[in-house]
Design a protein around this motif. Structure first.
Motif, PDB file in Angstrom:
ATOM      1  N   MET A 166      72.158  60.627 -37.928  1.00  0.00           N
ATOM      2  CA  MET A 166      72.766  59.356 -37.570  1.00  0.00           C
ATOM      3  C   MET A 166      73.839  58.984 -38.590  1.00  0.00           C
ATOM      4  O   MET A 166      74.928  58.522 -38.220  1.00  0.00           O
ATOM      5  CB  MET A 166      71.694  58.264 -37.511  1.00  0.00           C
ATOM      6  CG  MET A 166      70.753  58.351 -36.324  1.00  0.00           C
ATOM      7  SD  MET A 166      71.583  58.076 -34.731  1.00  0.00           S
ATOM      8  CE  MET A 166      72.169  56.400 -34.930  1.00  0.00           C
ATOM      9  N   ARG A 170      77.793  58.535 -37.663  1.00  0.00           N
ATOM     10  CA  ARG A 170      78.455  57.248 -37.878  1.00  0.00           C
ATOM     11  C   ARG A 170      79.586  57.350 -38.897  1.00  0.00           C
ATOM     12  O   ARG A 170      80.590  56.635 -38.788  1.00  0.00           O
ATOM     13  CB  ARG A 170      77.422  56.216 -38.336  1.00  0.00           C
ATOM     14  CG  ARG A 170      76.450  55.818 -37.244  1.00  0.00           C
ATOM     15  CD  ARG A 170      75.350  54.924 -37.758  1.00  0.00           C
ATOM     16  NE  ARG A 170      74.417  54.543 -36.705  1.00  0.00           N
ATOM     17  CZ  ARG A 170      73.291  53.873 -36.905  1.00  0.00           C
ATOM     18  NH1 ARG A 170      72.964  53.487 -38.136  1.00  0.00           N
ATOM     19  NH2 ARG A 170      72.499  53.570 -35.894  1.00  0.00           N
ATOM     20  N   ASP A 213      77.437  57.916 -31.735  1.00  0.00           N
ATOM     21  CA  ASP A 213      76.242  57.253 -31.243  1.00  0.00           C
ATOM     22  C   ASP A 213      74.998  58.111 -31.461  1.00  0.00           C
ATOM     23  O   ASP A 213      75.059  59.212 -32.019  1.00  0.00           O
ATOM     24  CB  ASP A 213      76.400  56.894 -29.757  1.00  0.00           C
ATOM     25  CG  ASP A 213      76.686  58.124 -28.893  1.00  0.00           C
ATOM     26  OD1 ASP A 213      76.604  59.262 -29.401  1.00  0.00           O
ATOM     27  OD2 ASP A 213      76.993  57.937 -27.702  1.00  0.00           O
ATOM     28  N   ARG A 214      73.860  57.603 -31.025  1.00  0.00           N
ATOM     29  CA  ARG A 214      72.591  58.303 -31.232  1.00  0.00           C
ATOM     30  C   ARG A 214      72.547  59.636 -30.487  1.00  0.00           C
ATOM     31  O   ARG A 214      71.991  60.618 -30.999  1.00  0.00           O
ATOM     32  CB  ARG A 214      71.425  57.422 -30.790  1.00  0.00           C
ATOM     33  CG  ARG A 214      70.060  58.040 -31.089  1.00  0.00           C
ATOM     34  CD  ARG A 214      68.924  57.105 -30.685  1.00  0.00           C
ATOM     35  NE  ARG A 214      67.632  57.722 -30.918  1.00  0.00           N
ATOM     36  CZ  ARG A 214      66.982  57.714 -32.072  1.00  0.00           C
ATOM     37  NH1 ARG A 214      67.521  57.108 -33.127  1.00  0.00           N
ATOM     38  NH2 ARG A 214      65.809  58.299 -32.206  1.00  0.00           N
ATOM     39  N   ASP A 215      73.134  59.663 -29.292  1.00  0.00           N
ATOM     40  CA  ASP A 215      73.149  60.924 -28.539  1.00  0.00           C
ATOM     41  C   ASP A 215      73.880  62.015 -29.317  1.00  0.00           C
ATOM     42  O   ASP A 215      73.442  63.171 -29.354  1.00  0.00           O
ATOM     43  CB  ASP A 215      73.807  60.721 -27.170  1.00  0.00           C
ATOM     44  CG  ASP A 215      72.933  59.916 -26.215  1.00  0.00           C
ATOM     45  OD1 ASP A 215      71.710  59.845 -26.464  1.00  0.00           O
ATOM     46  OD2 ASP A 215      73.467  59.364 -25.243  1.00  0.00           O
ATOM     47  N   ALA A 217      74.146  62.138 -32.523  1.00  0.00           N
ATOM     48  CA  ALA A 217      73.287  62.493 -33.655  1.00  0.00           C
ATOM     49  C   ALA A 217      72.178  63.458 -33.234  1.00  0.00           C
ATOM     50  O   ALA A 217      71.845  64.395 -33.964  1.00  0.00           O
ATOM     51  CB  ALA A 217      72.685  61.231 -34.262  1.00  0.00           C
ATOM     52  N   ASP A 244      61.520  61.580 -33.953  1.00  0.00           N
ATOM     53  CA  ASP A 244      62.753  60.948 -33.540  1.00  0.00           C
ATOM     54  C   ASP A 244      63.037  59.630 -34.252  1.00  0.00           C
ATOM     55  O   ASP A 244      64.085  59.037 -34.063  1.00  0.00           O
ATOM     56  CB  ASP A 244      62.741  60.682 -32.037  1.00  0.00           C
ATOM     57  CG  ASP A 244      63.005  61.933 -31.226  1.00  0.00           C
ATOM     58  OD1 ASP A 244      63.495  62.901 -31.819  1.00  0.00           O
ATOM     59  OD2 ASP A 244      62.727  61.928 -30.024  1.00  0.00           O
ATOM     60  N   GLU A 246      64.228  56.955 -36.925  1.00  0.00           N
ATOM     61  CA  GLU A 246      65.407  56.994 -37.816  1.00  0.00           C
ATOM     62  C   GLU A 246      64.981  56.610 -39.218  1.00  0.00           C
ATOM     63  O   GLU A 246      64.903  55.457 -39.592  1.00  0.00           O
ATOM     64  CB  GLU A 246      66.465  56.024 -37.303  1.00  0.00           C
ATOM     65  CG  GLU A 246      67.781  56.117 -38.043  1.00  0.00           C
ATOM     66  CD  GLU A 246      68.829  55.243 -37.420  1.00  0.00           C
ATOM     67  OE1 GLU A 246      69.841  54.990 -38.092  1.00  0.00           O
ATOM     68  OE2 GLU A 246      68.661  54.831 -36.274  1.00  0.00           O
TER      69      GLU A 246
END
Length: 247
Positions: A166, A170, A213-215, A217, A244, A246
């Motif tokens: 993540m 980002r 985004d998370r996808d 990551a 999963d 974070e």
């Protein structure tokens, strides 16, 4: 014959490490600057491995980007952190669990080497640490993380936690897969005494996030884990739940 050699080697290597670790920690702690402390630590780790007859070979150092990146590595034993410290350039900051800060003498040594501690039990503290890590990445400073978060006595690569990926997504920085081979035999499995083994660290090619985004990551995490699986030569393990989250 191998068992006999292990029986002879184990107490001698353990004694050598017990004698070497305190002066090494003190040498790092008294270093006047972070650069000197990290360089002292890198040199002393190689010296300790040489003193116990353990060859240390690093491959793929040219794959490391010049700027910010996150190296993610497998975790198989107690010595992985110091071994990776010796392998990576001194500009890398390591991320470890906060319990290590309380280890006698060693914890102070780690702190003086600029290790960043993460508290996975406290969500607010974890969020503050994540922001601090992202600030470092934004300042072009690279990180090293053991993405499994822990290791088990049995061989196998555990699921990767998503936090490192993540941050990479980002901050739009590459993830560099790496693997340590031989450390599980040397000092893994919950043993109190070492066994002789060669150590090899192999650094793979950088992987770049496809979004923020998370996808993105999760895609990056899957790619990095596949790469570490290939580099480490260990089997895959998917028996740890909650991978999963974070953290």
């Amino acid at each position: 014959m191998r068992r006999l050699l292990d029986l002879i080697y184990a107490p001698l290597a353990a004694l050598a490490l017990a004698l070497l670790i305190p002066p090494v920690c003190i040498a790092v702690i008294i270093g006047p600057t972070l650069t000197i402390r990290r360089e002292t630590g890198r040199f002393c780790v190689r010296l300790m491995m040489a003193c116990i007859g353990v060859p240390l070979r690093v491959r793929g150092i040219g794959n490391l980007p010049a700027g910010a990146a996150i190296v993610v590595c497998n975790h198989a034993s107690y010595v992985d952190g110091i071994v990776l410290t010796a392998a990576l350039p001194r500009r890398y900051s390591f991320v470890v669990q906060d319990g290590a800060a309380g280890w006698p003498l060693v914890g102070q040594c780690l702190t003086r080497m600029g290790v960043i501690y993460v508290n996975r039990r406290d969500a607010r503290a974890g969020a503050r640490t994540t922001r601090a890590l992202m600030h470092k990445l934004g300042a072009n400073e690279p990180l090293a993380i053991f993405a499994e978060g822990t290791f088990k006595p049995e061989p196998g690569l555990l699921p990767f936690k998503v936090g490192a990926f993540m941050m990479a997504a980002r901050c739009d920085v590459p993830v560099v897969p790496a693997a340590i081979r031989g450390s599980r035999r040397l000092y893994g499995g919950g043993r109190r005494l070492p066994r002789w083994s060669r150590l090899e660290i192999e650094i793979g090619r950088p992987l770049h996030p496809i979004g923020k985004d998370r996808d993105a990551a999760l895609v990056l995490r899957a790619e990095a884990r596949d790469a570490v699986l290939q580099l480490s030569g260990e089997p895959e393990r998917l028996d740890i739940a909650d991978a999963d989250r974070e953290d």
